[in-house]
Write a protein that holds these residues in place. Structure first.
Motif, PDB file in Angstrom:
ATOM      1  N   THR A   1       0.882  -1.086  -0.237  1.00 21.54           N
ATOM      2  CA  THR A   1       0.039  -0.156   0.089  1.00 21.54           C
ATOM      3  C   THR A   1       0.837   1.119   0.041  1.00 21.54           C
ATOM      4  O   THR A   1       0.671   2.292  -0.604  1.00 21.54           O
ATOM      5  CB  THR A   1      -1.006   0.036   1.105  1.00 21.54           C
ATOM      6  OG1 THR A   1      -0.312  -0.196   2.359  1.00 21.54           O
ATOM      7  CG2 THR A   1      -2.165  -1.179   1.096  1.00 21.54           C
ATOM      8  N   SER A   2       2.035   1.268   0.525  1.00 20.23           N
ATOM      9  CA  SER A   2       3.033   2.353   0.810  1.00 20.23           C
ATOM     10  C   SER A   2       3.388   2.407  -0.583  1.00 20.23           C
ATOM     11  O   SER A   2       3.671   3.714  -0.948  1.00 20.23           O
ATOM     12  CB  SER A   2       3.930   2.014   1.543  1.00 20.23           C
ATOM     13  OG  SER A   2       3.672   2.066   2.873  1.00 20.23           O
ATOM     14  N   SER A   3       3.719   1.578  -1.361  1.00 23.41           N
ATOM     15  CA  SER A   3       4.438   1.750  -2.727  1.00 23.41           C
ATOM     16  C   SER A   3       3.534   2.354  -3.477  1.00 23.41           C
ATOM     17  O   SER A   3       3.645   3.040  -4.797  1.00 23.41           O
ATOM     18  CB  SER A   3       4.723   0.370  -3.287  1.00 23.41           C
ATOM     19  OG  SER A   3       3.490  -0.362  -3.942  1.00 23.41           O
ATOM     20  N   ALA A   4       2.113   2.284  -3.337  1.00 26.67           N
ATOM     21  CA  ALA A   4       0.962   3.091  -4.194  1.00 26.67           C
ATOM     22  C   ALA A   4       1.090   4.623  -3.884  1.00 26.67           C
ATOM     23  O   ALA A   4       0.348   5.302  -4.612  1.00 26.67           O
ATOM     24  CB  ALA A   4      -0.245   2.697  -3.893  1.00 26.67           C
ATOM     25  N   GLY A   5       2.000   4.998  -2.843  1.00 26.08           N
ATOM     26  CA  GLY A   5       1.897   6.363  -2.501  1.00 26.08           C
ATOM     27  C   GLY A   5       0.910   6.992  -1.632  1.00 26.08           C
ATOM     28  O   GLY A   5       0.757   8.259  -1.227  1.00 26.08           O
ATOM     29  N   THR A   6      -0.108   5.931  -0.962  1.00 30.05           N
ATOM     30  CA  THR A   6      -1.014   6.410  -0.147  1.00 30.05           C
ATOM     31  C   THR A   6      -0.533   7.067   1.333  1.00 30.05           C
ATOM     32  O   THR A   6       0.594   6.823   1.664  1.00 30.05           O
ATOM     33  CB  THR A   6      -2.165   5.220   0.083  1.00 30.05           C
ATOM     34  OG1 THR A   6      -3.157   5.561   0.807  1.00 30.05           O
ATOM     35  CG2 THR A   6      -1.305   4.164   1.083  1.00 30.05           C
ATOM     36  N   ASP A   7      -1.515   7.508   2.049  1.00 31.86           N
ATOM     37  CA  ASP A   7      -1.261   8.132   3.317  1.00 31.86           C
ATOM     38  C   ASP A   7      -0.723   7.016   4.318  1.00 31.86           C
ATOM     39  O   ASP A   7      -1.085   5.842   4.458  1.00 31.86           O
ATOM     40  CB  ASP A   7      -1.820   9.156   3.705  1.00 31.86           C
ATOM     41  CG  ASP A   7      -3.448   8.365   4.158  1.00 31.86           C
ATOM     42  OD1 ASP A   7      -3.651   7.952   5.319  1.00 31.86           O
ATOM     43  OD2 ASP A   7      -4.082   7.894   3.113  1.00 31.86           O
TER      44      ASP A   7
ATOM     45  N   GLU B   1      11.082   3.105   4.770  1.00 29.12           N
ATOM     46  CA  GLU B   1      11.989   2.286   3.888  1.00 29.12           C
ATOM     47  C   GLU B   1      11.628   2.505   2.466  1.00 29.12           C
ATOM     48  O   GLU B   1      12.141   2.718   1.629  1.00 29.12           O
ATOM     49  CB  GLU B   1      12.864   0.978   4.399  1.00 29.12           C
ATOM     50  CG  GLU B   1      13.755   0.659   3.351  1.00 29.12           C
ATOM     51  CD  GLU B   1      14.391  -1.087   4.011  1.00 29.12           C
ATOM     52  OE1 GLU B   1      15.344  -1.079   4.499  1.00 29.12           O
ATOM     53  OE2 GLU B   1      13.288  -2.018   3.953  1.00 29.12           O
ATOM     54  N   GLU B   2      10.436   1.724   2.259  1.00 26.27           N
ATOM     55  CA  GLU B   2       9.862   1.765   1.045  1.00 26.27           C
ATOM     56  C   GLU B   2       9.359   3.250   0.236  1.00 26.27           C
ATOM     57  O   GLU B   2       9.947   3.232  -0.880  1.00 26.27           O
ATOM     58  CB  GLU B   2       8.326   1.202   0.977  1.00 26.27           C
ATOM     59  CG  GLU B   2       7.714   0.796  -0.206  1.00 26.27           C
ATOM     60  CD  GLU B   2       8.303  -0.388  -0.959  1.00 26.27           C
ATOM     61  OE1 GLU B   2       8.595  -0.202  -2.378  1.00 26.27           O
ATOM     62  OE2 GLU B   2       8.797  -1.287  -0.472  1.00 26.27           O
ATOM     63  N   LEU B   3       9.323   4.199   1.051  1.00 28.15           N
ATOM     64  CA  LEU B   3       9.168   5.382   0.390  1.00 28.15           C
ATOM     65  C   LEU B   3      10.173   6.391   0.159  1.00 28.15           C
ATOM     66  O   LEU B   3      10.440   7.221  -0.594  1.00 28.15           O
ATOM     67  CB  LEU B   3       7.924   6.433   1.148  1.00 28.15           C
ATOM     68  CG  LEU B   3       6.405   5.698   1.102  1.00 28.15           C
ATOM     69  CD1 LEU B   3       5.630   6.451   2.136  1.00 28.15           C
ATOM     70  CD2 LEU B   3       5.978   5.666  -0.277  1.00 28.15           C
ATOM     71  N   CYS B   4      11.163   6.274   1.124  1.00 32.82           N
ATOM     72  CA  CYS B   4      12.489   7.018   1.295  1.00 32.82           C
ATOM     73  C   CYS B   4      13.639   6.489   0.447  1.00 32.82           C
ATOM     74  O   CYS B   4      14.708   7.554   0.024  1.00 32.82           O
ATOM     75  CB  CYS B   4      12.759   7.398   2.616  1.00 32.82           C
ATOM     76  SG  CYS B   4      11.441   8.300   3.640  1.00 32.82           S
ATOM     77  N   PHE B   5      13.902   5.186   0.372  1.00 31.94           N
ATOM     78  CA  PHE B   5      14.952   4.709  -0.221  1.00 31.94           C
ATOM     79  C   PHE B   5      14.765   3.589  -1.268  1.00 31.94           C
ATOM     80  O   PHE B   5      15.828   3.424  -1.981  1.00 31.94           O
ATOM     81  CB  PHE B   5      15.485   3.952   0.894  1.00 31.94           C
ATOM     82  CG  PHE B   5      15.948   4.923   2.042  1.00 31.94           C
ATOM     83  CD1 PHE B   5      17.052   5.870   2.104  1.00 31.94           C
ATOM     84  CD2 PHE B   5      15.209   4.822   3.183  1.00 31.94           C
ATOM     85  CE1 PHE B   5      17.276   6.831   3.183  1.00 31.94           C
ATOM     86  CE2 PHE B   5      15.414   5.529   4.517  1.00 31.94           C
ATOM     87  CZ  PHE B   5      16.389   6.731   4.291  1.00 31.94           C
ATOM     88  N   LEU B   6      13.857   3.263  -1.775  1.00 28.11           N
ATOM     89  CA  LEU B   6      13.290   2.418  -2.796  1.00 28.11           C
ATOM     90  C   LEU B   6      12.839   2.964  -3.916  1.00 28.11           C
ATOM     91  O   LEU B   6      12.652   2.224  -4.920  1.00 28.11           O
ATOM     92  CB  LEU B   6      12.741   1.053  -2.224  1.00 28.11           C
ATOM     93  CG  LEU B   6      13.482   0.323  -0.979  1.00 28.11           C
ATOM     94  CD1 LEU B   6      12.601  -0.876  -0.791  1.00 28.11           C
ATOM     95  CD2 LEU B   6      14.805  -0.102  -1.699  1.00 28.11           C
TER      96      LEU B   6
END
Length: 450
Positions: free
Chosen positions: A251-257, A419-424
């Protein structure tokens, strides 16, 4: 046509439209459940956060069982736990800081981080009123709805910058204990007509102590709090592949809140095949305690366990819950750490015979499983085997067994989301499914057959 009938008809058609041939998974090389044929997980990502070691792989690809090890940011969890116990201090806050930042905090950093946790534990009146107004028998659902409600009180809920993600992470770690304690007490008040007590978190107490205080006042010992602190530590993180953490990463990879992503993780953890497994184990243990008259008679224990495996007892599934794990083989380090302190707690509570019974159950369950199913796979007791018993020693109600798991795992969820949002990179996780049904010609509604 009645509404109930159309629901039945649609459900019946759905049943007949699902017809997978099991051979199709092999034909198309589909990794069912994202598992390889030997049961190991399919490698889908990279992480610096947690590492779960339960086996080694030989040069010929064969799995070699080893004693289980769990690492947080490269540190063995057993070392983190044993050093904290040696210094007689609570360590969940230290572990949270480690998982979120990637580094062990020094004394000053830990104090500031702990103060920040304490500052954010109280709920504002809007959140508290929201929890009071929520009806329901399931604290996990109330927790998920409360997390979604926090979105409306966040001035920058959709900001996925590094600093904002860390702020949200710390606030969620802080507020989960308060939400869960208040939600349970409200449910107890609404459903059982019990007195309602809203206790405010205390600044000089650890997270474990504060949770027990908010839940039941001063009716706990230091050893109770140390046991809960240990439970929180060993359940805080378990790699990116466990179902709820993977849900948060997807879900984070989709950019959701953050709040939507964490609520999704809560929904996953609630499942009986994941965080809810401890409830199934607990029911089984109670059943065995009732059915086995002499807890020291190994022949009687073994006979009952064989009945369970032969689908003649308990829920007739043929499973001994709490035995076996997807990754661990010879031992689950979390279960081993819990056992070390559980003996002292059982002695304090006058329930040492039950603890000794649990040890026999663990040993004899493995022996019976090997006898029935063979020794081609090395198995061990997992963390759920002991966690329910320990919660009962702490006088914690079953309704919040899984919410406490969430109270611990929120740390790992936030670390993996960050980690998913900031580094990948900004790439959505999108695996593929193969369509295996037949293509159809459209039929006008007036020509359709019921």
């Amino acid at each position: 046509m009645k509404k109930e009938y159309i629901i039945y008809k649609l459900a019946d058609k759905m049943k007949h439209s699902i017809h997978f041939d099991a051979d199709l998974f092999s034909k198309y090389d589909v990794k069912r459940g994202l598992r390889n044929e030997d049961g190991t997980g399919v490698l889908v990502g990279l992480t610096n956060i947690g590492d779960v070691n339960g086996y080694e792989r030989a040069s010929d690809g064969k799995i070699i069982p080893i004693e289980g090890r769990l690492f947080y940011r490269g540190y063995n969890v057993a070392d983190l736990v044993h050093n904290a116990q040696k210094e007689d201090r609570f360590a969940f806050e230290e572990v949270a800081a480690l998982l979120l930042s990637g580094n062990l905090p020094d004394a000053e950093e830990l104090k500031v981080f702990t103060d920040l946790i304490h500052d954010n534990m109280p709920l504002d009146h809007r959140t508290m009123l929201h929890i009071i107004e929520l009806e329901g028998n399931d604290v996990m659902n109330i927790l998920a709805r409360s997390v979604l409600e926090l979105y409306t009180f966040d001035e920058n809920p959709d900001d996925t910058s590094r600093d904002n993600l860390m702020r949200q992470s710390i606030e969620l770690v802080s507020k989960f204990p308060t939400i869960i304690a208040y939600a349970y007490n409200m449910m107890r008040h609404h459903k059982r007509n019990k007195s309602l007590s809203i206790r405010h978190p205390q600044p000089r107490l650890s997270i474990a102590e504060n949770f027990l205080y908010m839940l039941k006042g001063k009716k706990f010992t230091r050893l109770d709090a140390k046991m809960l602190d240990l439970l929180l530590i060993v359940q805080a993180e378990h790699g990116g592949g466990n179902n709820s953490t993977f849900t948060v990463r997807v879900t984070s990879s989709a950019g959701t809140d953050t709040y939507s992503s964490i609520a999704a993780g809560i929904g996953s953890l609630k499942g009986p095949l994941h965080g809810g497994a401890n409830l199934k184990v607990n029911k089984m243990i109670h059943y065995l305690k009732d059915e086995i008259k002499d807890w020291e008679n190994e022949d009687e224990i073994r006979a009952m366990l064989m009945k369970v495996l032969q689908k003649k007892a308990f829920d007739k599934s043929g499973l001994i819950y709490g035995i076996g794990h997807a990754v661990y083989t010879k031992s689950d380090p979390r279960a081993e750490l819990l056992k070390e302190l559980a003996g002292d707690l059982a002695k304090e509570k006058g329930r040492l015979k039950e603890y000794e019974f649990m040890l026999r159950l663990e040993r004899l369950s493995k022996e019976c499983i090997y006898e029935v199913k063979g020794t081609n796979k090395t198995i061990c007791a997992n963390v759920d085997f002991y966690s329910g018993f320990i919660y009962e020693l702490l006088a914690i109600p079953a309704e919040i067994f899984t919410p406490i798991f969430a109270m611990a795992r929120i740390v790992g969820w936030c670390a993996h989301r960050n980690e998913e949002l900031c580094f990948l990179g900004k790439r959505i996780i999108r695996p593929a499914y193969r369509f295996v049904d037949e293509y159809q010609e459209y039929i006008p509604i007036c020509e359709r057959d019921n």
